[in-house]
Design an enzyme around this catalytic site. Structure first.
Site, short mmCIF file in Angstrom:
data_model
loop_
_atom_site.label_atom_id
_atom_site.label_comp_id
_atom_site.label_asym_id
_atom_site.label_seq_id
_atom_site.Cartn_x
_atom_site.Cartn_y
_atom_site.Cartn_z
N HIS A 106 0.81 -1.22 0.00
CA HIS A 106 0.00 0.00 0.00
C HIS A 106 0.85 1.27 0.00
O HIS A 106 0.36 2.34 -0.33
CB HIS A 106 -0.99 0.01 1.18
CG HIS A 106 -0.37 0.14 2.54
ND1 HIS A 106 -0.32 -0.89 3.44
CD2 HIS A 106 0.21 1.20 3.17
CE1 HIS A 106 0.26 -0.48 4.56
NE2 HIS A 106 0.58 0.79 4.41
N ASP A 136 0.16 -7.76 1.23
CA ASP A 136 0.47 -6.33 1.36
C ASP A 136 1.98 -6.10 1.45
O ASP A 136 2.46 -5.28 2.22
CB ASP A 136 -0.23 -5.72 2.58
CG ASP A 136 -0.17 -4.19 2.56
OD1 ASP A 136 0.03 -3.62 1.47
OD2 ASP A 136 -0.30 -3.55 3.64
N SER A 212 4.77 2.28 8.04
CA SER A 212 4.43 1.12 7.21
C SER A 212 5.62 0.71 6.35
O SER A 212 6.23 1.52 5.67
CB SER A 212 3.25 1.45 6.29
OG SER A 212 2.04 1.25 6.94
#
Length: 466
Positions: A106, A136, A212
């Protein structure tokens, strides 16, 4: 409580084994000298391997008022840009000295340009060599890697225990590389709903937007997870963060190093479902645990190993599994080419099956087609349904029709609400069996489109204008 993405968007391992592979004696601090101990050595070892990821993508800046010729006459012109650049910020981890970097999918989704900033502030351009939405994860490769890249040491997420100290390293809020510490709060978190392979390490180490793709490391400076998401009411850390176990990360990294643009995983050829309290009672189980075989594909690995509908899978290679997500993680981290032992119950008897680890076949070939023209399906990419496609899109391999594998942005298909995984069964009364048939059918303009769709096992019928 909402899931917040730990990037500019606002954005585990299995049940622990009885013994740790690299077992060390764990103890609480017993003296003032113990309290003076520091994580600095682990941070010094790890920090050079954690990078900042800057992703940019060009999007159309379309004002609907520009469709009005009068508005366009007075306000349209060179002063109104048709495109704009959107930027996102995340973190990444160097996993190989040749320039391979792992981050979250993402973070770089839709990116047309990716730059990497090392801990010493040197910047390099990178290309996306593999994206895996199911985990992901994404793998980047520096276009001109320097000679002195510091690849991180890789640990084993299976050896983690609840209560172990861990460090989260990344670039929260773009302030620069930051290290936070906490403990492993839980393992094998499966009901998170972030990825197909939901099996997360939960930690209370502070993870914030920008973290992230960053590293979760143990006190020896070894990578044990990739920080991915947080539970948050505000968008900031509230002490509930999730990381993808490094044992899953290594599967994706290995595929990228082998030159593959996709991750090849073993195919079970069966659907599993959760064991509810009611099911557990009918099976005379003390508690709802394991994964119930809901269906078995003919001639698939599960069928050839002897598994049948109604069997209760309880372990993979001797490791107990509590639900289908735990099985999926365990199975997906196995290398194609060998076999895996699956323990299961049939009635009151225990059985063991040896399941071959093979990739799902692409039969028939997917023959991907992106639909064009003036139809509500314009912008949808459709493919023929094979076991490989069914496994990727999490749909039944026995479904009739063609599957939507992707939707382009700002297209009629996106506006209508079509989704990847939808199966188009019938269009204007005509059954669809191949992607090429649908492509030909949609090239003829129609005033109305009557569509029959299978979504999540349910058949939907809708009528849309041409």
């Amino acid at each position: 409580m909402a899931l917040a993405a730990a990037t500019a968007l606002i954005l585990s391992a299995p049940v622990a084994l009885s013994g740790r592979a690299d077992a060390q004696t764990s103890r609480a601090p017993s003296s003032s000298n113990d309290l003076k101990l520091s994580f600095a050595p682990a941070v010094r070892q790890t920090a050079p391997s954690v990078v900042n990821v800057y992703a940019a993508r060009v999007v159309e800046n379309r004002n609907p008022m520009m469709d009005d010729p009068i508005f366009r006459r007075f306000f349209g012109g060179p002063g109104m840009p048709r495109e704009q650049v959107q930027r996102s910020l995340g973190s990444g981890v160097i996993v190989d000295k040749s320039g391979f970097i792992v981050t979250n999918n993402h973070v770089v989704e839709g990116a047309t340009e990716v730059k990497i900033a090392l801990a010493d502030r040197r910047e390099f351009e990178a290309e996306i060599v593999l994206k895996d939405a199911r985990t992901d994860l994404a793998i980047l490769k520096l276009k001109t890697p320097p000679d002195n890249l510091a690849a991180i040491a890789v640990g084993n997420s299976d050896t983690l225990e609840v209560g172990d100290f861990v460090l989260a390293i990344g670039n929260p809020f773009g302030v620069g590389q930051t290290t936070t510490h906490g403990i492993v709060s839980a393992l094998a978190r499966t009901q998170i709903g972030i990825t197909d392979y939901g099996f997360f390490i939960q930690t209370d180490a502070a993870i914030n937007p920008g973290n992230s793709g960053g590293a979760l490391v143990d006190t020896q400076g070894r990578l044990v997870g990739i920080n991915t998401a947080i539970f948050s009411r505000s968008g900031g850390s509230q002490g509930i963060g999730f990381a993808i176990p490094v044992n899953m990360v290594q599967v994706v990294v290995a595929s990228a190093k082998a030159g593959s643009a996709t991750v090849r995983r073993p195919w079970l050829g069966a659907k599993l479902q959760n064991v509810t309290s009611e099911i557990a009672e009918t099976l005379n189980l003390k508690r709802p645990t394991g994964a119930l075989v809901a269906s078995v594909s003919a001639n698939g690995p599960a069928a050839r190993a002897g598994l049948k509908t109604g069997d209760l899978v309880t372990a993979v290679d001797g490791v107990t599994i509590d639900d289908p997500q735990a099985f999926g993680f365990r199975f997906a981290t196995k290398a194609i080419g060998g076999s895996v032992d699956v323990d299961y119950m049939r009635g009151s008897k225990e059985h063991k099956a040896s399941v071959r680890l093979v990739a799902a076949p692409e039969d028939p070939p997917r023959e991907a087609v992106t639909l064009k023209g003036r139809t509500p399906l314009t912008g949808a990419t459709v493919v023929n349904i094979s076991p490989a496609v069914a496994d990727e899109l999490r749909i039944g391999s026995d479904l009739e029709g063609v599957a939507i594998s992707a939707i382009e942005e700002n297209t009629p298909a996106q506006a209508v609400g079509f989704q990847a995984g939808d199966v188009l069964v019938e269009v204007n009364g005509q059954r669809i069996s191949r992607s090429g048939d649908l492509d030909k059918l949609t090239q003829t303009p129609q005033r109305m489109w009557r569509l029959q769709i299978n979504r999540g096992g349910q058949t939907l019928t809708t009528v849309l204008g041409g």
